[in-house]
Design a protein around this motif. Structure first.
Motif, mmCIF file in Angstrom:
data_model
loop_
_atom_site.group_PDB
_atom_site.id
_atom_site.type_symbol
_atom_site.label_atom_id
_atom_site.label_comp_id
_atom_site.label_asym_id
_atom_site.label_seq_id
_atom_site.Cartn_x
_atom_site.Cartn_y
_atom_site.Cartn_z
ATOM 1 N N HIS A 170 32.888 32.309 64.765
ATOM 2 C CA HIS A 170 31.415 32.579 64.353
ATOM 3 C C HIS A 170 31.253 33.021 63.106
ATOM 4 C CE1 HIS A 170 32.522 32.958 68.836
ATOM 5 N NE2 HIS A 170 31.117 32.520 68.908
ATOM 6 N N TYR A 171 30.021 32.506 62.495
ATOM 7 C CA TYR A 171 29.545 33.051 61.186
ATOM 8 C C TYR A 171 28.027 33.446 61.245
ATOM 9 C CZ TYR A 171 33.693 30.732 59.257
ATOM 10 O OH TYR A 171 34.987 30.459 58.869
ATOM 11 N N LYS A 172 27.529 34.063 60.335
ATOM 12 C CA LYS A 172 26.244 34.663 59.947
ATOM 13 C C LYS A 172 25.641 33.639 59.118
ATOM 14 C CE LYS A 172 26.811 38.322 62.513
ATOM 15 N NZ LYS A 172 26.063 38.607 63.638
ATOM 16 N N VAL A 173 24.572 33.283 59.591
ATOM 17 C CA VAL A 173 23.673 32.009 58.882
ATOM 18 C C VAL A 173 22.100 32.718 58.738
ATOM 19 C CG1 VAL A 173 22.529 29.779 58.736
ATOM 20 C CG2 VAL A 173 25.149 30.246 59.491
ATOM 21 N N ARG A 174 21.462 32.526 57.690
ATOM 22 C CA ARG A 174 20.115 32.882 57.529
ATOM 23 C C ARG A 174 19.151 31.867 58.117
ATOM 24 N NH1 ARG A 174 19.875 37.301 54.497
ATOM 25 N NH2 ARG A 174 21.545 37.672 53.026
ATOM 26 N N ARG A 178 15.613 35.557 59.057
ATOM 27 C CA ARG A 178 16.552 36.650 59.807
ATOM 28 C C ARG A 178 18.062 35.950 59.805
ATOM 29 N NH1 ARG A 178 17.113 35.686 65.431
ATOM 30 N NH2 ARG A 178 15.899 33.681 66.007
ATOM 31 N N VAL A 179 18.892 36.696 60.079
ATOM 32 C CA VAL A 179 20.514 36.561 60.098
ATOM 33 C C VAL A 179 20.699 36.171 61.497
ATOM 34 C CG1 VAL A 179 22.555 37.255 59.600
ATOM 35 C CG2 VAL A 179 20.931 37.603 57.851
ATOM 36 N N VAL A 180 21.219 35.113 61.753
ATOM 37 C CA VAL A 180 21.687 34.751 63.336
ATOM 38 C C VAL A 180 23.094 34.303 63.352
ATOM 39 C CG1 VAL A 180 19.375 33.934 63.624
ATOM 40 C CG2 VAL A 180 21.140 32.117 63.035
ATOM 41 N N PHE A 356 25.484 33.038 55.417
ATOM 42 C CA PHE A 356 25.225 31.477 54.687
ATOM 43 C C PHE A 356 23.662 31.335 54.526
ATOM 44 C CE2 PHE A 356 29.458 31.302 55.510
ATOM 45 C CZ PHE A 356 30.104 30.644 54.660
ATOM 46 N N GLN A 357 23.199 30.729 53.691
ATOM 47 C CA GLN A 357 21.758 30.345 53.485
ATOM 48 C C GLN A 357 21.213 29.408 54.390
ATOM 49 O OE1 GLN A 357 19.800 32.058 51.283
ATOM 50 N NE2 GLN A 357 21.731 33.241 50.834
#
Length: 403
Positions: A170-174, A178-180, A356-357
């Motif tokens: 799992h990773y965070k992405v904009r 918002r960040v999901v 990540f963008q």
């Protein structure tokens, strides 16, 4: 700097003094830069002389121009010779060439693959070559791998994979301000030659059996007809999704995941004695022996930890599949450590990235990182010939589909 005025002995003394003073050998204004300048200018002069000798029209030298050339040793100001007719086209340093021996696209992508941020890449290019590179420029260069990602995603696969490991990271992405969290679905297969192969990376909004069904369908559409053994964690509905697409596949739940889940419910003082009893279960020589130890585990701990015992009982049909095989096959299939090790290598590069963008930015980096990782998968697993012989007996004609 003319050939007659270049004093090599003086250059050596000056270079030695600069190095003692702590000046850099390479980079902008490096110690070796004057020597490179001399070499390039003399090469250009030689090219012009050869051109004038071969030229069939009246022609001669016509002074010199100047230009800055970015090189791996630093920025060099070159005196570039000219001819009167303007027909001279040098090969060593072309007329409009501004960099020498620097594949900037390759360098940008290589830095990006190591997890360097855009600002890190900009600083590197400035320090090494004196080049200004905007964020938009770097992004355009890294975007060049997007068609490669698409081609890789759609490549045909082998018809049979004896073993497959499936898990998500799992990773965070904009996304939309918002960040999901994004789940990256990873599938590693072991082919009939015993080599690991990353079959695919897929981006999903969250991990679930429904999306895994799409992933498995894609593998089938790309040519996979049969999987003997699939190794997974105990995500609800995951095993059923696999059996829907590949009905003859044996699903092995990861023993290590089951053990970790059990530990969550134990009090600190009970962890060691419980694990000692549990170890007898999953390290048993036979399934029958394991079931006797499981009965004993329930007798010892069932009243105190009924949910833990119930979980082992409920999952036992898929936890115990590995007991029917020899130790080499058991070692391959009893855990998802192979894919977890792959995830650790991904995290080693991506851990400092934050959010990540975009999904594309995430996939660009993961694709480049996986290329570096999988390039080292150049040996078959241990004792593969013996393992293959066992598989040919157990699975018979199914193993011949890809031969």
């Amino acid at each position: 700097m003319d050939k007659q005025t270049f004093d090599f002995e003086a250059f050596k003394k000056n270079a030695a003094a600069r190095l003692k003073a702590g000046d850099s050998l390479l980079g902008r204004d490096g110690v070796l830069t004057p020597l490179l300048k001399e070499f390039l200018e003399q090469s250009l002069e030689g090219e012009l002389e050869a051109h004038l000798q071969e030229d069939q029209t009246p022609n001669r030298k016509n002074g010199k121009g100047k230009k800055d050339l970015k090189t791996s040793l630093g920025t060099v100001e070159l005196a570039t010779p000219r001819d009167r007719n303007g027909s001279f086209e040098p090969e060593m340093v072309a007329k409009r060439q501004r960099t020498l021996g620097v594949d900037l696209d390759r360098q940008i992508i290589a830095l990006y693959a190591r997890g360097a941020s855009y600002s890190d890449i900009r600083d590197h290019l400035m320090d090494m070559y004196g080049l200004e590179a905007s964020t938009a420029t770097i992004s355009r260069v890294t975007d060049k791998i997007l068609p490669l990602i698409q081609e890789w995603r759609n490549r045909p696969l082998e018809r049979v994979y004896p073993f497959v490991w499936l898990d998500a990271i799992h990773y965070k992405v904009r996304h939309e301000g918002r960040v999901v969290t994004r789940a990256i679905y990873c599938i590693i297969g072991l082919n009939q030659e015993g080599y690991k192969e990353l079959l695919g990376l897929y981006v999903g909004e969250n991990e679930g059996a429904k999306f895994w069904l799409q992933v498995l369908t894609d593998l089938q559409n790309r040519g996979v007809e049969d999987v003997f053994i699939a190794c997974i964690d105990n995500l609800q509905g995951f095993a059923e999704a696999i059996e829907t697409i590949f009905p003859h596949t044996e699903v092995q739940l990861c023993i290590v995941h089951q053990i970790r889940n059990s530990q969550k419910y134990l009090s600190h003082k009970d962890v060691k004695p419980f694990m000692k009893d549990l170890q007898l279960v999953y390290k048993a020589a036979t399934k029958e022996g394991a079931e006797r130890y499981l009965d004993q585990l329930e007798s010892n701990w069932g009243l105190r930890y009924p949910k833990v015992i119930e979980s082992w009982r409920r999952n036992w049909p898929r936890l115990s599949n590995y007991f029917q095989y020899n130790k080499d096959i058991r070692r391959i299939m009893y855990t998802t450590n192979i894919i977890e090790g792959f995830h650790r290598q991904l995290r080693a590069v991506t851990k400092s990235k934050g959010a990540f963008q975009s999904d594309e930015a995430l996939m660009k980096l993961l694709f480049l990182v996986q290329e570096n990782i999988t390039s080292k998968w150049n040996k078959p697993v241990h004792n593969w010939n013996q393992t293959l012989a066992q598989l040919s007996i157990i699975f018979g004609d199914r193993l011949k589909l890809n031969l």
